[in-house]
Design an enzyme around this catalytic site. Structure first.
Site, mmCIF file in Angstrom:
data_model
loop_
_atom_site.group_PDB
_atom_site.id
_atom_site.type_symbol
_atom_site.label_atom_id
_atom_site.label_comp_id
_atom_site.label_asym_id
_atom_site.label_seq_id
_atom_site.Cartn_x
_atom_site.Cartn_y
_atom_site.Cartn_z
ATOM 1 C CG ASP A 87 3.502 -0.440 4.535
ATOM 2 O OD1 ASP A 87 3.838 -1.641 4.469
ATOM 3 O OD2 ASP A 87 2.388 -0.033 4.133
ATOM 4 C CB CYS B 90 -0.874 0.645 5.697
ATOM 5 S SG CYS B 90 -0.859 -1.087 5.210
ATOM 6 C CG ASP C 124 0.656 -1.782 1.137
ATOM 7 O OD1 ASP C 124 0.798 -1.905 2.371
ATOM 8 O OD2 ASP C 124 -0.386 -1.357 0.609
ATOM 9 C CG ASP C 125 0.553 -5.263 4.342
ATOM 10 O OD1 ASP C 125 0.792 -4.348 5.147
ATOM 11 O OD2 ASP C 125 -0.584 -5.756 4.175
#
Ligand SMILES: *[C@@H]1O[C@H](CO)[C@@H](O)[C@H](O)[C@H]1NC(C)=O
Ligand SMILES: *[C@@H]1O[C@H](CO)[C@@H](O)[C@H](O)[C@H]1NC(C)=O
Ligand SMILES: *[C@@H]1O[C@H](CO)[C@@H](O)[C@H](O)[C@H]1NC(C)=O
Ligand SMILES: *[C@@H]1O[C@H](CO)[C@@H](O)[C@H](O)[C@H]1NC(C)=O
Ligand SMILES: *[C@@H]1O[C@H](CO)[C@@H](O)[C@H](O)[C@H]1NC(C)=O
Ligand SMILES: *[C@@H]1O[C@H](CO)[C@@H](O)[C@H](O)[C@H]1NC(C)=O
Ligand SMILES: *[C@@H]1O[C@H](CO)[C@@H](O)[C@H](O)[C@H]1NC(C)=O
Ligand SMILES: *[C@@H]1O[C@H](CO)[C@@H](O)[C@H](O)[C@H]1NC(C)=O
Ligand SMILES: *[C@@H]1O[C@H](CO)[C@@H](O)[C@H](O)[C@H]1NC(C)=O
Length: 508
Positions: free
Chosen positions: A311, A80, A44-45
């Site tokens: 993502d 996201c 994530d990120d």
């Protein structure tokens, strides 16, 4: 433009011919003879452009060195929920219609559940008799209204309610609510995802292949490291080169607002975030190691594809923006992508551009699904990484599109700023706005690396970068470049913004 795009018939022929070989080739690639297993790890990120992979030494050795590293992997939208929706459907945002991280922007909305989610790639894996397992962050709004909703295609479901957290979260475990506290040994989410995936592998049936999707919260905020990693990287700072703290004078409205040079408070904040992000990634690195060891011990390692990606990217100080994603620049749209598996030779570095919308068709290609029966905008990149299994070509250009997020009212902690903005911390520098809405076409071939972007704002702002001569996007060349080039890029952009399926897969 004529001749640049292949007609649907030509595209279909190109896709179909290799498909006839599919069942045999991929399924017999490993000596075991069984259909190949697949694991997708989605961080994530996690950026790749500013050193996001540096702390992940084990992942680079166990996936990258054992297979292919794509050095030109992109998200088609740097936020996201829209990006994850693209991963799941293989479609551009203009086709899955998830615009932002809110329910009203279709993030895990009823319309999403009835529409795109019902034909997302896990549904087709179920049809191929895969045993499927999900653990971690799904979509930012997932489960907030109803933890009972388990998307179709999943046999085992351990999904985080809402956005990334490391402790004090709620899971939907096969539709039942499960609350967690903040005891490291029992609750640390990254480790819990690892442990449950290992149990799933122990309990699986050897009769059928498996698919696991593991979506750890790292390195998303609040950047909570495991206790044993809290003191790591004490001397690390965000990189100061490239566009770090450069004024974005020739860029769109939002990029002309940040304080430049950045105040000390912003610098301290972003350096601390950079360090903590790396710390949280060490637990993901442990996850990869544990999985590979488990695959080895159950004798499935040489019959399993393992994908590692994120993502969207992330920035820390570029163009004086403190921390976030959402921008059209390299740091936010580039993502890590490494794959190991049957037919993929070790230590390959691949230059061809690949997108997050290509993950679904690639995974379905491996599973033996007939891709012409699936509605995706992306294309399988199996031919790029395993040419002995499949013939195919890379795309020369692609679309990146983004709908800016804002708030209807002004931020009470930044009274000087008007409404329409969001993410205004620290120091009242805003990272997003309703009019940070743009679409870009990127041409990426041997001789050309050009980006052309149009904004839906009151200036109809245009940004153009020649990444061959200006890899850090320091100079917007819109006023210098040959008008014929601008016109061609504009035409290409218009076509891509309404493309669907075959018409998105332009190329030769
Ligand atoms: C794939 O599906 C298409 C369209 O449904 C069909 O025409 C084709 O024969 C199928 N190909 C294979 C290899 O089954
Ligand atoms: C895969 O691993 C199995 C079990 O370890 C072994 O028998 C087989 O030869 C291996 N296959 C390949 C293609 O290396
Ligand atoms: C949400 O998706 C539905 C169809 O799935 C679409 O009709 C609607 O316009 C979308 N909403 C937004 C804000 O894009
Ligand atoms: C978890 O929640 C408890 C109770 O509200 C709180 O005391 C604790 O600080 C929280 N832990 C974390 C890591 O946020
Ligand atoms: C994960 O498993 C390890 C090894 O059994 C254990 O020490 C750890 O506490 C577990 N963590 C979580 C969050 O379940
Ligand atoms: C790729 O194309 C070549 C030339 O047409 C052909 O000889 C070869 O068998 C094809 N390989 C695969 C894996 O489809
Ligand atoms: C998300 O998109 C919807 C529909 O366009 C919009 O009404 C809402 O304001 C957006 N949310 C944010 C935070 O921008
Ligand atoms: C963008 O939106 C902000 C906030 O609503 C506004 O102040 C600004 O003038 C807009 N800029 C452009 C170029 O549209
Ligand atoms: C981009 O830069 C390269 C290297 O300087 C140059 O050869 C090329 O002509 C430039 N392209 C455009 C469209 O300006």
């Amino acid at each position: 433009m004529a001749g640049e795009r292949r007609g649907p018939a030509a595209t279909r022929a190109r896709v179909l011919a290799p498909l006839l070989l599919l069942t045999c080739c991929v399924r017999c690639a490993a000596a075991g003879g069984g259909p190949s297993n697949i694991i997708l790890i989605l961080a994530d990120d996690q950026d790749v452009h500013l050193g996001g992979m540096i702390p992940m030494k084990k992942t680079k050795a166990l996936i990258g060195d054992a297979g292919a590293t794509f050095v030109n992997a992109f998200t088609v939208t740097p936020l996201c929920c829209p990006s994850r929706s693209s991963v799941l459907t293989g479609r551009y945002p203009h086709n899955h219609e998830v615009r932002n991280n809110s329910l009203s922007g279709n993030c895990s909305s009823a319309a999403w559940q009835q529409g795109p989610e019902a034909s997302a790639f896990p549904v087709f894996l179920g049809k191929q008799k895969y045993q499927t397992f999900f653990a971690g962050k799904y979509l930012n709004q997932y489960g907030k209204k109803d933890v009972g909703h388990v998307p179709p295609g999943w046999d085992q479901w351990h999904a985080l309610v809402g956005n990334s957290q490391y402790y004090n979260y709620t899971l939907s475990v096969n539709g039942k609510e499960e609350k967690h506290g903040d005891v490291y040994e029992a609750d640390y989410l990254t480790d819990l995802i690892t442990n449950r995936s290992l149990h799933f592998l122990d309990d699986r049936s050897p009769q059928h292949p498996f698919f696991l999707m593991l979506a750890p919260p790292a390195p998303h905020s609040p950047w909570t490291a495991a206790p044993q990693y809290e003191k790591q990287f004490a001397d690390v700072k965000a990189p100061r080169d490239g566009s770090f703290d450069k004024a974005g004078k020739d860029k769109h409205w939002l990029l002309r607002q940040p304080v430049n040079p950045m105040p000390e408070s912003s610098l301290n904040f972003l350096d601390s975030a950079y360090r903590k992000r790396w710390q949280t990634l060490l637990s993901v690195d442990d996850m990869v190691e544990a999985l590979v060891q488990k695959l080895d011990s159950i004798k499935e390692l040489n019959n399993t594809y393992v994908f590692y990606t994120s993502d969207n990217g992330y920035h820390t100080g570029q163009f004086s923006l403190p921390i976030d994603k959402r921008q059209l620049y390299e740091f936010d749209i580039r993502v890590p992508l490494m794959v190991r598996g049957p037919g993929i030779k070790p230590k390959q570095t691949l230059q061809a551009p690949v997108l997050n919308i290509d993950l679904a068709p690639t995974i379905l290609d491996i599973s033996g699904t007939n891709l012409s029966s699936v509605n995706v905008d992306g294309q399988s990149f199996l031919p790029l990484m395993a040419p002995s299994l499949r013939n195919g070509t890379a795309r020369p250009f692609f679309l990146v599109e983004y709908t800016g997020e804002g708030h209807q009212t002004s931020d009470p902690s930044c009274p000087k700023l008007g409404p329409g903005l969001s993410q205004c911390f620290p120091d009242c520098v805003c990272e997003d706005a309703f009019n940070n809405t743009y679409a870009c076409v990127r041409t990426l071939e041997r001789q050309h690396d050009l980006q052309y972007c149009e904004f839906a704002d009151s200036e109809s702002f245009v940004e153009v970068y020649n990444l061959t001569s200006d890899p850090h996007q320091l100079e917007n060349i819109v006023k210098k470049v040959d008008p014929a080039v601008l016109q061609a890029m504009n035409q290409r952009l218009i076509k891509l913004q309404s493309c669907q399926g075959d018409s998105c897969r332009v190329g030769n």
